[in-house]
Design an enzyme around this catalytic site. Structure first.
Site, mmCIF file in Angstrom:
data_model
loop_
_atom_site.group_PDB
_atom_site.id
_atom_site.type_symbol
_atom_site.label_atom_id
_atom_site.label_comp_id
_atom_site.label_asym_id
_atom_site.label_seq_id
_atom_site.Cartn_x
_atom_site.Cartn_y
_atom_site.Cartn_z
ATOM 1 N N HIS A 182 -88.194 74.338 13.007
ATOM 2 C CA HIS A 182 -89.335 75.109 13.475
ATOM 3 C C HIS A 182 -88.860 76.251 14.372
ATOM 4 O O HIS A 182 -87.684 76.356 14.729
ATOM 5 C CB HIS A 182 -90.371 74.226 14.200
ATOM 6 C CG HIS A 182 -89.990 73.813 15.583
ATOM 7 N ND1 HIS A 182 -90.881 73.291 16.480
ATOM 8 C CD2 HIS A 182 -88.789 73.838 16.231
ATOM 9 C CE1 HIS A 182 -90.260 73.018 17.612
ATOM 10 N NE2 HIS A 182 -89.010 73.336 17.497
ATOM 11 N N HIS B 88 -85.031 69.553 14.501
ATOM 12 C CA HIS B 88 -85.172 68.382 15.359
ATOM 13 C C HIS B 88 -85.202 67.130 14.502
ATOM 14 O O HIS B 88 -85.665 67.150 13.360
ATOM 15 C CB HIS B 88 -86.470 68.432 16.166
ATOM 16 C CG HIS B 88 -86.482 69.482 17.228
ATOM 17 N ND1 HIS B 88 -85.811 69.357 18.417
ATOM 18 C CD2 HIS B 88 -87.094 70.686 17.277
ATOM 19 C CE1 HIS B 88 -86.011 70.436 19.162
ATOM 20 N NE2 HIS B 88 -86.788 71.269 18.489
ATOM 21 N N HIS C 57 -84.580 76.290 14.196
ATOM 22 C CA HIS C 57 -83.657 75.220 14.581
ATOM 23 C C HIS C 57 -84.323 73.904 14.226
ATOM 24 O O HIS C 57 -85.534 73.852 13.994
ATOM 25 C CB HIS C 57 -83.339 75.288 16.082
ATOM 26 C CG HIS C 57 -84.561 75.100 16.937
ATOM 27 N ND1 HIS C 57 -85.392 76.130 17.270
ATOM 28 C CD2 HIS C 57 -85.100 73.989 17.489
ATOM 29 C CE1 HIS C 57 -86.385 75.672 18.006
ATOM 30 N NE2 HIS C 57 -86.240 74.373 18.158
ATOM 31 N N CYS D 42 -86.030 78.158 21.815
ATOM 32 C CA CYS D 42 -86.961 77.705 20.776
ATOM 33 C C CYS D 42 -87.597 78.869 20.030
ATOM 34 O O CYS D 42 -88.243 78.677 19.006
ATOM 35 C CB CYS D 42 -88.044 76.818 21.377
ATOM 36 S SG CYS D 42 -87.413 75.237 21.939
ATOM 37 N N GLU E 87 -89.568 64.606 20.174
ATOM 38 C CA GLU E 87 -88.876 65.768 19.613
ATOM 39 C C GLU E 87 -87.384 65.677 19.900
ATOM 40 O O GLU E 87 -86.544 66.095 19.108
ATOM 41 C CB GLU E 87 -89.456 67.057 20.192
ATOM 42 C CG GLU E 87 -88.998 68.302 19.473
ATOM 43 C CD GLU E 87 -89.785 69.513 19.914
ATOM 44 O OE1 GLU E 87 -90.617 69.986 19.132
ATOM 45 O OE2 GLU E 87 -89.592 69.975 21.053
ATOM 46 N N ASP F 265 -91.004 66.123 6.160
ATOM 47 C CA ASP F 265 -89.572 65.814 6.217
ATOM 48 C C ASP F 265 -88.750 66.867 5.472
ATOM 49 O O ASP F 265 -89.080 67.236 4.340
ATOM 50 C CB ASP F 265 -89.311 64.435 5.616
ATOM 51 C CG ASP F 265 -87.888 63.966 5.835
ATOM 52 O OD1 ASP F 265 -87.316 64.256 6.901
ATOM 53 O OD2 ASP F 265 -87.348 63.306 4.922
ATOM 54 N N HIS F 266 -87.705 67.340 6.151
ATOM 55 C CA HIS F 266 -86.797 68.357 5.612
ATOM 56 C C HIS F 266 -87.502 69.672 5.298
ATOM 57 O O HIS F 266 -87.038 70.459 4.463
ATOM 58 C CB HIS F 266 -86.043 67.834 4.382
ATOM 59 C CG HIS F 266 -84.916 66.912 4.754
ATOM 60 N ND1 HIS F 266 -85.119 65.676 5.310
ATOM 61 C CD2 HIS F 266 -83.570 67.064 4.674
ATOM 62 C CE1 HIS F 266 -83.946 65.106 5.535
ATOM 63 N NE2 HIS F 266 -82.997 65.925 5.169
HETATM 64 NI NI NI Z 1 -87.581 73.074 18.982
#
Ligand code: NI
Length: 137
Positions: free
Chosen positions: A17, A44, A42, A36, A127, A82-83
């Site tokens: 995200h 998580h 990036h 961020c 997160e 997911d992914h």
């Molecule tokens: Ni983040």
């Protein structure tokens, strides 16, 4: 008297995200969101716990069958997120900044219609191991 019991199921997903407010300029976004806000996204490793509270069924002794709960979480949340790049690959965050807070609310709203109405649900979303949010709905 029979008291409510909470059952909890934890699932996992990976997603990318970027936090960004399109109403602000780049300097303001960078100042507020820091790393961020970096433009190339990036990832998580999200840990999701769904808590379901209700009266155990007298026949099964279950508040809710954990296998059923796991299947619902997979269908509604994991298969969607997911992914994925949350900003780009899902419609859910096209107009919504994918903070942990907002992701938890979206997950709640995806799951709520699938959980029997006589049970309450609460979303816990990690997160990072140190940063997590709770949304009681
Ligand atoms: Ni983040």
């Amino acid at each position: 008297m029979i008291h409510p019991v909470t059952v909890c199921r934890t699932e996992h997903f990976n997603a990318a995200h970027r936090l960004h407010n399109p109403d602000w300029d780049d300097a303001m976004n960078s100042q507020v969101f820091g790393k961020c806000n970096l433009p190339h996204y990036h990832g998580h490793n999200y840990e999701l716990t769904v808590k379901v509270t209700g009266i155990p069924d007298p026949g099964t002794g279950y508040v809710m069958d954990m296998k059923v709960l796991s299947d619902i979480i997979r269908e509604e949340v994991i298969d969607r997120l997911d992914h994925r790049n949350l900003n780009l690959d899902t419609e859910l965050f096209r107009q919504l900044n994918p903070t942990a807070e907002n992701i938890a609310v979206v997950i709640h709203d995806l799951l709520r219609p699938r959980i029997p109405a006589d049970k309450s649900i609460k979303i816990v979303l990690y997160e990072t191991p140190r940063n997590f949010v709770e949304y009681p709905g």
